[in-house]
Design an enzyme around this catalytic site. Structure first.
Site, short mmCIF file in Angstrom:
data_model
loop_
_atom_site.label_atom_id
_atom_site.label_comp_id
_atom_site.label_asym_id
_atom_site.label_seq_id
_atom_site.Cartn_x
_atom_site.Cartn_y
_atom_site.Cartn_z
N PRO A 27 -0.41 -57.02 -28.68
CA PRO A 27 0.74 -57.93 -28.62
C PRO A 27 1.98 -57.17 -29.07
O PRO A 27 1.95 -56.49 -30.09
CB PRO A 27 0.37 -59.04 -29.61
N ALA A 29 6.06 -58.11 -29.49
CA ALA A 29 7.14 -59.08 -29.36
C ALA A 29 8.25 -58.50 -28.49
O ALA A 29 8.63 -57.34 -28.65
CB ALA A 29 7.68 -59.44 -30.73
N CYS A 112 2.38 -57.55 -39.27
CA CYS A 112 3.83 -57.38 -39.12
C CYS A 112 4.46 -56.82 -40.40
O CYS A 112 4.32 -57.41 -41.47
CB CYS A 112 4.45 -58.73 -38.76
N LYS A 154 -5.85 -59.25 -36.48
CA LYS A 154 -5.28 -57.92 -36.31
C LYS A 154 -4.50 -57.61 -37.58
O LYS A 154 -3.67 -58.42 -38.02
CB LYS A 154 -4.35 -57.92 -35.10
C1 LIG Z 1 8.11 -53.51 -29.98
C2 LIG Z 1 6.85 -53.83 -30.75
C3 LIG Z 1 6.55 -55.15 -31.01
C4 LIG Z 1 5.38 -55.49 -31.71
N1 LIG Z 1 5.06 -56.80 -31.92
C5 LIG Z 1 3.87 -57.11 -32.49
C6 LIG Z 1 3.45 -58.46 -32.61
O1 LIG Z 1 4.15 -59.41 -32.25
N2 LIG Z 1 2.22 -58.70 -33.16
C7 LIG Z 1 1.41 -57.69 -33.63
O2 LIG Z 1 0.31 -57.93 -34.12
N3 LIG Z 1 1.80 -56.39 -33.52
C8 LIG Z 1 2.99 -56.10 -32.96
N4 LIG Z 1 3.34 -54.79 -32.81
C9 LIG Z 1 2.41 -53.74 -33.25
C10 LIG Z 1 1.49 -53.31 -32.10
O3 LIG Z 1 0.71 -54.39 -31.65
C11 LIG Z 1 0.56 -52.14 -32.54
O4 LIG Z 1 -0.26 -52.60 -33.58
C12 LIG Z 1 1.34 -50.93 -33.02
O5 LIG Z 1 2.38 -50.61 -32.12
C13 LIG Z 1 0.42 -49.71 -33.19
O6 LIG Z 1 -0.20 -49.37 -31.99
P1 LIG Z 1 0.33 -48.14 -31.09
O7 LIG Z 1 0.30 -46.90 -31.94
O8 LIG Z 1 -0.63 -48.11 -29.93
O9 LIG Z 1 1.71 -48.48 -30.70
C14 LIG Z 1 4.51 -54.45 -32.17
C15 LIG Z 1 4.84 -53.11 -31.90
C16 LIG Z 1 5.99 -52.78 -31.19
C17 LIG Z 1 6.29 -51.34 -30.91
#
Ligand SMILES: Cc1cc2nc3c(=O)[nH]c(=O)nc-3n(C[C@H](O)[C@H](O)[C@H](O)COP(=O)(O)O)c2cc1C
Length: 390
Positions: A27, A29, A112, A154
């Site tokens: 997810p 946002a 978050c 998560k």
């Molecule tokens: C722009 C953005 C928005 C995010 N919004 C959420 C969210 O609403 N809920 C959530 O659990 N994690 C959110 N995350 C975290 C991601 O779900 C993920 O856990 C994090 O980016 C680490 O994974 P990655 O290294 O593959 O990016 C967000 C990350 C980014 C970059």
């Protein structure tokens, strides 16, 4: 990693759903709306989680929130993330989801790190208050149980290196009856800096019987296979790696099926994907708008943030990039995309590189006395945001 070293994997089981490949779109946002999810789903299998929905806003029937809960007719399972801090409000939100058949899977957000959330005891701050965390997860699972809709959590490793919570919280979530636990291998203090700790993900996998999903720093399909080999996780969660690269899901499907092919689209092929993405966003915004021209403009505005990710590493001049990041209509987009050199090969130097947020570590703002009282299960005040997608 070669096909012969692909770890043996099974479909990810989430309640009655079997997900293959065991890949989850994280997810995000402002990103993982219905249009972006369709674009990704067109590439490969997996489960694609919508943008975060705030439980209070859902319970109060906030119109913007209700509009955000939109799924394609062919989206299966429909996966929804909820953010809440109050067990009763969370249970009420889950009841709305299941009674109105709004989704087939519910994920709870405890990751978050944003100051406005942790300062009030929400998101990544909450698992520290272990009794409140347990109550909240139990309330969500109990509210979903009659419908059979699986609930997952998560989370991050903890608040900072001195206040880790992930193993204890994972065990508590398992005991509460969740279908899986996803771990982003960073603390809240790390935000998006440094590298994700895959050893922590392996530790959690060892500790739990329910499926564990690993998250953090999967930039390429082969990183996903490496994470599975390193940690033994049951599935991977992909966030920033797919920004401007929805074809990563095609690579992931190939990788998990033991196939070697990986996409290296030319700039012309990237332009086709950009056009498709913008068109899906326009469709999405037009569906909710009385005025189609307004829907087109809003869809194009939403697309702007993706432009730099798509063009990362390609030799495209600053002026063209800037113009693309200011489009107001699909006709304007077509005109500008026509100026790109379609034969330009994919910049392999961009492979494996972080994209999206990579901000520095920072102090985690917490409510007063938060760290001193782990067993206080008072619901933190004002931590339930009244709109969604933060
Ligand atoms: C722009 C953005 C928005 C995010 N919004 C959420 C969210 O609403 N809920 C959530 O659990 N994690 C959110 N995350 C975290 C991601 O779900 C993920 O856990 C994090 O980016 C680490 O994974 P990655 O290294 O593959 O990016 C967000 C990350 C980014 C970059």
């Amino acid at each position: 990693m070669t096909a012969s070293t692909v770890p043996a994997l099974r479909p990810l089981t989430l309640g009655q759903h079997q997900v293959w490949p065991p890949v989850v779109l994280a997810p995000m946002a402002g990103i993982t709306n219905i249009g972006f999810r369709r674009l990704c789903r067109e590439q490969g299998g997996g489960i694609y989680v919508c943008e975060m929905i705030t439980t209070r806003a859902l319970v109060e029937r906030n119109p913007k929130t209700l509009r955000m809960i939109a799924f394609g007719d062919d989206e299966n399972p429909r996966s929804l993330q909820l953010y809440g801090t109050d067990p009763e409000i969370t249970a009420a939100a889950v009841r709305i989801v299941v009674e109105r058949n709004l989704a087939d899977h519910i994920d709870l957000n405890f990751g978050c790190p944003v100051p406005k959330v942790t300062r009030r005891g929400g998101g990544a701050a909450l698992p520290w208050r272990r009794r409140l965390f347990g109550r909240l997860v139990r309330a969500a699972v109990a509210a979903a149980a009659p419908s059979g809709v699986p609930v997952t959590v998560k989370m991050r490793k903890g608040i900072d290196d001195d206040h880790l919570t992930y193993v204890e919280a994972g065990l508590a979530a398992q005991e509460a009856g969740v279908a899986a636990v996803a771990l982003h291998g960073r603390t809240a203090a790390q935000r998006y800096s440094g590298t994700a700790d895959w050893d922590a993900i392996a530790t959690l996998k060892q500790a739990l019987d329910v499926p564990v999903l690993g998250n953090g720093d999967i930039w390429e399909a082969d990183d996903a296979l490496r994470m599975v080999a390193h940690t033994g996780v049951d599935g991977v969660v992909i966030g920033r790696g797919c920004l401007g690269r929805p074809w990563l899901f095609a690579d992931l499907e190939a990788a998990f099926n033991g196939r070697p092919e990986r996409r290296l689209p030319t700039l012309g092929e990237v332009a086709v994907t950009m056009r498709r993405h913008a068109e899906l966003l326009v469709d999405q915004f037009q569906a909710g708008a009385r005025n189609p021209a307004r829907g087109e403009r809003d869809g194009c505005t939403d697309f702007r943030k993706h432009v730099a990710w798509y063009l990362k590493g390609f030799p495209v001049g600053g002026e063209l990039r800037r113009s693309l990041a200011m489009i107001e209509s699909l006709a304007q987009l077509d005109d500008l995309l026509g100026k790109l050199d379609p034969a330009e090969p994919f910049p392999v130097t961009a492979l494996g590189q972080p994209r999206g947020r990579t901000n520095s570590p920072g102090k985690v703002f917490l409510p007063e006395g938060w760290l001193a009282s782990r067993d206080d299960d008072t619901v933190p005040e004002g931590a339930e945001m009244d709109d969604s997608g933060g």
